[in-house]
Design an enzyme around this catalytic site. Structure first.
Site, PDB file in Angstrom:
ATOM      1  N   PRO A  10       0.797  -1.223   0.000  1.00 42.83           N
ATOM      2  CA  PRO A  10       0.000   0.000   0.000  1.00 42.83           C
ATOM      3  C   PRO A  10       0.832   1.276   0.000  1.00 42.83           C
ATOM      4  O   PRO A  10       1.859   1.365   0.672  1.00 42.83           O
ATOM      5  CB  PRO A  10      -0.811  -0.093   1.297  1.00 42.83           C
ATOM      6  N   ASN A  11       0.358   2.226  -0.769  1.00 44.86           N
ATOM      7  CA  ASN A  11       0.881   3.587  -0.861  1.00 44.86           C
ATOM      8  C   ASN A  11       2.207   3.711  -1.602  1.00 44.86           C
ATOM      9  O   ASN A  11       2.670   4.828  -1.829  1.00 44.86           O
ATOM     10  CB  ASN A  11       0.999   4.237   0.527  1.00 44.86           C
ATOM     11  N   ARG A  18       4.683  11.150  -2.135  1.00 43.92           N
ATOM     12  CA  ARG A  18       4.448  10.932  -0.707  1.00 43.92           C
ATOM     13  C   ARG A  18       5.717  11.167   0.105  1.00 43.92           C
ATOM     14  O   ARG A  18       6.731  10.502  -0.109  1.00 43.92           O
ATOM     15  CB  ARG A  18       3.968   9.494  -0.510  1.00 43.92           C
ATOM     16  N   TYR A  23      10.972   9.330   1.786  1.00 42.75           N
ATOM     17  CA  TYR A  23      11.064   8.295   0.756  1.00 42.75           C
ATOM     18  C   TYR A  23      11.800   8.727  -0.505  1.00 42.75           C
ATOM     19  O   TYR A  23      11.988   7.917  -1.406  1.00 42.75           O
ATOM     20  CB  TYR A  23       9.658   7.815   0.383  1.00 42.75           C
ATOM     21  N   ASN A  74       8.456  -5.119  -0.577  1.00 44.42           N
ATOM     22  CA  ASN A  74       8.314  -3.965   0.306  1.00 44.42           C
ATOM     23  C   ASN A  74       6.839  -3.956   0.694  1.00 44.42           C
ATOM     24  O   ASN A  74       5.999  -3.497  -0.066  1.00 44.42           O
ATOM     25  CB  ASN A  74       8.699  -2.658  -0.391  1.00 44.42           C
ATOM     26  N   ALA A  77       3.062  -0.509   4.961  1.00 46.55           N
ATOM     27  CA  ALA A  77       2.500  -0.567   6.315  1.00 46.55           C
ATOM     28  C   ALA A  77       2.062  -1.975   6.709  1.00 46.55           C
ATOM     29  O   ALA A  77       1.984  -2.281   7.902  1.00 46.55           O
ATOM     30  CB  ALA A  77       1.334   0.399   6.449  1.00 46.55           C
ATOM     31  N   GLU A  98      12.958  -8.824   2.346  1.00 46.13           N
ATOM     32  CA  GLU A  98      12.106  -7.688   2.696  1.00 46.13           C
ATOM     33  C   GLU A  98      12.926  -6.409   2.578  1.00 46.13           C
ATOM     34  O   GLU A  98      14.050  -6.344   3.088  1.00 46.13           O
ATOM     35  CB  GLU A  98      11.613  -7.870   4.129  1.00 46.13           C
ATOM     36  N   HIS A 100      12.856  -1.943   2.705  1.00 45.25           N
ATOM     37  CA  HIS A 100      12.198  -0.701   3.101  1.00 45.25           C
ATOM     38  C   HIS A 100      13.103   0.457   2.719  1.00 45.25           C
ATOM     39  O   HIS A 100      14.315   0.399   2.943  1.00 45.25           O
ATOM     40  CB  HIS A 100      11.929  -0.657   4.607  1.00 45.25           C
ATOM     41  N   ARG A 107      12.260   5.011  13.130  1.00 42.30           N
ATOM     42  CA  ARG A 107      11.026   5.768  12.992  1.00 42.30           C
ATOM     43  C   ARG A 107      10.113   5.540  14.199  1.00 42.30           C
ATOM     44  O   ARG A 107      10.566   5.141  15.264  1.00 42.30           O
ATOM     45  CB  ARG A 107      10.357   5.390  11.670  1.00 42.30           C
TER      46      ARG A 107
END
Length: 147
Positions: A10-11, A18, A23, A74, A77, A98, A100, A107
């Protein structure tokens, strides 16, 4: 030639727009093109999937069973709470890396935990778009070691 499914959650379709301070300015299309160039040198064929819908991602992961050699993901969320995505990755029995773009461990506290990490060969975080290239290299190495 190894086949790798690249999954974006998502996103991530909003990369470049964004939170560029977190990012960066590269779009998902930029990252896919970067990975295509790298894949040619690694002798890896890529298939890309991005969705804002958990079920779509799970269906694509299930479809990777018997057709792909590994998954670069990735999860966005979904990293922090999607046991369904974790179980899908586990069920297909493929090596998973994985990635990111941001360092999730620097964070907000809720981002520090990945439910995906326990079923992944490894996790790369914090290198912006470079996390994807580092992840693809690592996944290609894992696939070769298993061959």
């Amino acid at each position: 030639m190894a086949k790798v499914l690249v999954v974006n959650g998502p996103n991530l379709n909003m990369l470049g727009v964004r939170e560029p301070g977190v990012y960066g300015s590269r779009t998902l299309s930029d990252i896919e093109n970067m990975l295509r160039e790298q894949a040619a040198g690694l002798q890896v064929e890529l298939d890309f999937c991005q969705s804002n819908h958990e079920g779509v991602l799970i269906d694509r992961i299930h479809a990777a069973f018997g057709t792909m050699d590994g998954i670069l993901i990735n999860p966005g969320a979904l990293t922090h709470y999607s046991y369904a995505l974790r179980d899908a990755l586990s069920s297909v029995g493929l090596p998973v890396v994985e990635v990111h773009m941001s360092n999730i461990h620097k964070r907000e506290p809720f981002r520090h935990v990945s439910v995906i990490a326990p079923v992944a060969a490894g996790q790369i975080a914090g290198f912006g778009a470079g996390s994807y290239t580092l992840g693809l290299q690592a996944l290609a190495d894992v696939i070769r070691q298993q061959a």
